[in-house]
Enzyme design. Structure first.
Site, PDB file in Angstrom:
ATOM      1  N   HIS A 112      31.688  -5.774  32.598  1.00  0.00           N
ATOM      2  CA  HIS A 112      30.398  -4.826  32.865  1.00  0.00           C
ATOM      3  C   HIS A 112      29.950  -5.047  34.496  1.00  0.00           C
ATOM      4  O   HIS A 112      29.792  -6.085  34.784  1.00  0.00           O
ATOM      5  CB  HIS A 112      29.383  -5.612  32.116  1.00  0.00           C
ATOM      6  CG  HIS A 112      28.044  -4.645  31.995  1.00  0.00           C
ATOM      7  ND1 HIS A 112      27.202  -4.434  33.102  1.00  0.00           N
ATOM      8  CD2 HIS A 112      27.393  -3.777  31.000  1.00  0.00           C
ATOM      9  CE1 HIS A 112      26.157  -3.418  32.708  1.00  0.00           C
ATOM     10  NE2 HIS A 112      26.397  -3.124  31.615  1.00  0.00           N
TER      11      HIS A 112
ATOM     12  N   CYS B 152       0.861  -1.104  -0.070  1.00  0.00           N
ATOM     13  CA  CYS B 152       0.070   0.150   0.152  1.00  0.00           C
ATOM     14  C   CYS B 152       0.848   0.956  -0.032  1.00  0.00           C
ATOM     15  O   CYS B 152       1.988   1.201  -0.519  1.00  0.00           O
ATOM     16  CB  CYS B 152      -1.006   0.050   1.169  1.00  0.00           C
ATOM     17  SG  CYS B 152      -0.269  -0.145   2.847  1.00  0.00           S
TER      18      CYS B 152
END
Length: 676
Positions: free
Chosen positions: A598, A25
Site C-alpha cells: 500500500h 417494534c
C-alpha cells in the site's frame, strides 16, 4: 461460532447471558441488557440484515432490522441458548424496569416518550392499512367515479361505497379504545380495563345522552356544531364525540395506573380479580366523562389551534419548520406528540376534520427517500453491493410504505454527509409546499396517512403536494449523487476493503504452475522472505499513521518511508489486486502467501494523480519487477503521508510472519521472514 443472523446478533450483544429481556417494534429489536458495555456495536452493524445499532439510556439497546424484524425476533427467541436464559419480556416490562431505575437527569422525559411510543407503535400496521383504503377512495373521488366527499354520501355514493368507508373509519373512530389498550399495557395495567373504560364513551347509551330530556344543547355558529351538556347525578357533564381522540385515553390511562396500583395494594391477591376492575370502572368512567374527557378535548383543540394559528399567520415558516425538525425528532422517537396532534386535527370539528401537518411532513419523508435513492445510484456505480442492497430495501419501504427508519438507521446515520444534503431537500420541499399552499390553498388531508407514493391522493390540493414532495425527493437525490454519501476516509476504507477482499478470495490456482525441475517433475519454491518494495527507512507497523494497519488487523508487516518513487514486487506471484489509482497491489505467491503493498496513506484520494502503473491485474511478476512509479513530491504536496506499507494479509494462517528489518533498506532487501 455463530452462523445465522439471530446467533450473530445474540453473540454481539454480549451473549444470551447478557440479555435480561427482548421485544420488538415495527422495525427494531429492543434489548434490555445486563451490561450494555459488552455490546460490540461495530461488529453488530456489519451483520447481514442489521441496518443499525442504537444505544439507549441505561442498558437498553436497539438493533434496527426493518421489515423482517418479527422473523428475526422469532429466530432469536427460539435459539436454545436464549430459551434457557431469562424469558423475553414485553415492551411494558422493559420500560417499567427502566423507569424504576430512574437513570439520568431526564429519565422522566425518556419515560414520557416511551409511553407515547408504546401507545401508538403497535397500531402502525392498521393505520397504514386504513390509509391505503382511504387512498383508493380518494382516487375514485378525484376521477369522479364515486362521490365520497358529498354531504349526502349514502344517496350519492350508495350503500356499497359507504360500507367501503367503514373499513377505514373503524380504525380512526375506535382509535381511542386501541390507544387505551396499548397505553394500559405500557403502564402495567390490565389492558382490558383501560379499553373498557374508554369504550364506555362509545356505547349507544352514552351517545344517546345528547337526546335526553334534561340535556341542553347549543349551536356553535362558527363551526356549525352542537355542544351539549347532560345532567348526570345532578352534575353537568359536557358531551363530546370521542371518535379518533388520542389525548383522552393517554391522560385517562396515566390516571388509571395510579388508581390500579393503589387498589392492588388495598385488596389481597384472591380478591383483586373482582374488586380491582370493579372499582376501576366505577371510578374512572365518571372521572373520564366529567373531567378527563372535556379537559383532553380542550387540550387537543388548543394545541391544534395554536399550530393552525402559526400555519395561518406565517404559513411559509410553518411549512419549512415541520420538515426541518422531523429528521431530528424521528431518530429519537420524539415525533409521537406531533402524530397525536395530527390525529386530533382529523377528529376535531374546529379544523373541519382536516389535518395540515402531514403535508409539510411528507416533504421530509420524500427528502429522506430521495437521499436514499441518491445513495443507491452511487453505491451501484462504485459496486458497493452491501449498501446497494440496503438502499433498495429502504427505498421500497419508504416509497411504498412511508417508513423512514430503514433509510435513517440503515444508511443516513452511518454516513453523516447525507444529513446536510437531505436537510436541503427538506427545505426545498417545505418552501415549495409553503409557497404553492399560500397561492392555491394549504395542503390538508382527512386521513392519518403514511406519506408514501400510494397515499398521495388523500392530500388536497393533490397537485401541490405531489410537486412539493417531488422537489424534496429530487433535490436530496441529486445532491447526494453529485457529492457522494461517503467522506474521503470512508471512500479510502471501502477501496481498501475491496482490495483486501479480492486478495483474500483469490484462488490458489490463479498462480501459474512452477517451472518443472530436472526430470520433468514440477517443484514449488516456498516463500521464505518478503523484500522491500521501495527503498527507504523502515518503521514499525505500530507507528504508521493508519489505525487499521497499525492494529495489524490486516496482517503483520512493516512501513517504509520511501526515498525513491520506484515500487517493485516484494515477492514472486500473481497480481490478484491492482488498484486503478496505482496506490495498492495484492500479490499471491505460488504457495499461498498473500502480500499487500500500500503506497502512502489515504492516497486513494489522489485518484491516480502522481502514480504511473506498470502492471495489470492477473499478471505474473517476479520479485523486483517494477509495479509503479510514484511522484513522491506530488504526494507530499497533496498533504498525504508517503509511508509505504507491506503486510502479509493471511498472517494468521501461516506458521510465522516476523518483521526483521530496521533502519535504511534498498529495493529487495528482506524486511519480513515468512514460514508457511
Amino acid at each position: 461460532m455463530a452462523s445465522t443472523t439471530a446467533e450473530q446478533i445474540v453473540e454481539k450483544v454480549g451473549g444470551p447471558g447478557n440479555i435480561s429481556s427482548l421485544t420488538h417494534c415495527a422495525t427494531r429489536l429492543r434489548f434490555e441488557l445486563k451490561d450494555a458495555g459488552l455490546v460490540d456495536q461495530s461488529a453488530l452493524e456489519k451483520i447481514p440484515g442489521v441496518l443499525g445499532a442504537v444505544p439507549q439510556s441505561g442498558d437498553r439497546y436497539q438493533v434496527v432490522i426493518g421489515g423482517a424484524v418479527a422473523s428475526v425476533y422469532a429466530d432469536i427467541t427460539n435459539l436454545p441458548s436464549v430459551k434457557g436464559a431469562k424469558p423475553a419480556a414485553s415492551d411494558a416490562d422493559i420500560k417499567a424496569a427502566e423507569r424504576a431505575k430512574a437513570r439520568g437527569k431526564v429519565a422522566w422525559l425518556d419515560a414520557f416518550f416511551e409511553y407515547l411510543s408504546n401507545s401508538f407503535r403497535p397500531l402502525l400496521g392498521v393505520l397504514l392499512g386504513s390509509s391505503l383504503i382511504i387512498a383508493i377512495a380518494a382516487v375514485l373521488d378525484a376521477l369522479h367515479i364515486v362521490p365520497f366527499q358529498g354531504v349526502d354520501r349514502l344517496t350519492a355514493a350508495g350503500a356499497t361505497w359507504v360500507f367501503w368507508d367503514s373499513m377505514w373509519r373503524s380504525v380512526l373512530y375506535f382509535l381511542p379504545i386501541m390507544v387505551a389498550y396499548n397505553a394500559s399495557k405500557a403502564l402495567k395495567v390490565d389492558p382490558w380495563i383501560g379499553a373498557s373504560i374508554m369504550a364506555a364513551l362509545f356505547t349507544p347509551e352514552f351517545l344517546s345522552l345528547s337526546e335526553a330530556a334534561d340535556t341542553v344543547c347549543t349551536t356553535n355558529a362558527t363551526l356549525g356544531t352542537d355542544q351539549c351538556v347532560a345532567q348526570i347525578f345532578g352534575l353537568p357533564m359536557q358531551l363530546n364525540g370521542y371518535g379518533g381522540q388520542v389525548f383522552v385515553p393517554l391522560i385517562m390511562v396515566a390516571v388509571l395506573a395510579q388508581l390500579y396500583k393503589l387498589l392492588q395494594k388495598i385488596f389481597p391477591d384472591n380478591l383483586q380479580m373482582v374488586f380491582v376492575p370493579f372499582f376501576c370502572l366505577l371510578i374512572m368512567v365518571p372521572v373520564t366523562g366529567f373531567i378527563i374527557g372535556p379537559i383532553s378535548m380542550w387540550l387537543g383543540t388548543g394545541l391544534g389551534a395554536g399550530l393552525a394559528w402559526l400555519n395561518n399567520t406565517v404559513p411559509l415558516l410553518f411549512a419549512v419548520l415541520i420538515p426541518m425538525i422531523y429528521p431530528f425528532l424521528v431518530p429519537l422517537g420524539l415525533h409521537w406528540p406531533l402524530n397525536a396532534l395530527m390525529l386530533a386535527n382529523i377528529s376535531s370539528a374546529a379544523t373541519g376534520h382536516q389535518d395540515f401537518i402531514q403535508g409539510p411532513m411528507g416533504t421530509w419523508n420524500f427528502a429522506c427517500f430521495g437521499a436514499t435513492a441518491g445513495v443507491l445510484v452511487v453505491a451501484s456505480r462504485v459496486k458497493d453491493n452491501e449498501v446497494r442492497q440496503t438502499a433498495i430495501g429502504a427505498l421500497a419501504a419508504g416509497l411504498l410504505g412511508g417508513i423512514s427508519e430503514p433509510s435513517l438507521y440503515g444508511i443516513h446515520l452511518r454516513y453523516k454527509r447525507i444529513y446536510p444534503r437531505m436537510l436541503i431537500g427538506c427545505a426545498v420541499g417545505g418552501l415549495t409546499i409553503g409557497i404553492l399552499g399560500w397561492l392555491f390553498g394549504t395542503v390538508k388531508t382527512g386521513a392519518f396517512a403514511f406519506t408514501s407514493l400510494l397515499t398521495i391522493p388523500v392530500f388536497s390540493p393533490m397537485w401541490v403536494y405531489a410537486i412539493s414532495i417531488a422537489a424534496a425527493f429530487v433535490t436530496a437525490m441529486l445532491l447526494v449523487i453529485a457529492s457522494d454519501y461517503r467522506t474521503a476516509e470512508q471512500k479510502a476504507e471501502f477501496e481498501q476493503a475491496q482490495a483486501d477482499l479480492a486478495l483474500a478470495e483469490a484462488p490458489a490456482a490463479a498462480a501459474p504452475a512452477a517451472a518443472p525441475a530436472a526430470g520433468g517433475v514440477a517443484t514449488l519454491v516456498a516463500t521464505r522472505t518478503v523484500g522491500a518494495p521501495v527503498a527507504g527507512t523502515v518503521v514499525p507497523l505500530a507507528e504508521v499513521n493508519d489505525k487499521v494497519f497499525a492494529s495489524k488487523a490486516l496482517g503483520d508487516g512493516v512501513g517504509i518511508v520511501p526515498s525513491d518513487g520506484h515500487v517493485t514486487a516484494p515477492v514472486a506471484g500473481t497480481l490478484v489486486t491492482v488498484a486503478d489509482t496505482g496506490h495498492a497491489f495484492g500479490i499471491k505467491t505460488d504457495d499461498g502467501v498473500e502480500v499487500l503493498v500500500h503506497v502512502g496513506i489515504d492516497t486513494v484520494q489522489m485518484e491516480g494523480k502522481g502514480f504511473q502503473l506498470d502492471v495489470a491485474k492477473d499478471q505474473r511478476v517476479e520479485a523486483g519487477d517494477l509495479l509503479a512509479k510514484v511522484d513522491l513530491e506530488a504526494v507530499k504536496e497533496a498533504g498525504f503521508d508517503t509511508t509505504t506499507i507491506v503486510v502479509v494479509i493471511n498472517t494468521l494462517s501461516l506458521k510465522s510472519v516476523q518483521p526483521v528489518a530496521a533502519g535504511d533498506v534498498s529495493l529487495g532487501d528482506t524486511v519480513i521472514d515468512v514460514e508457511v
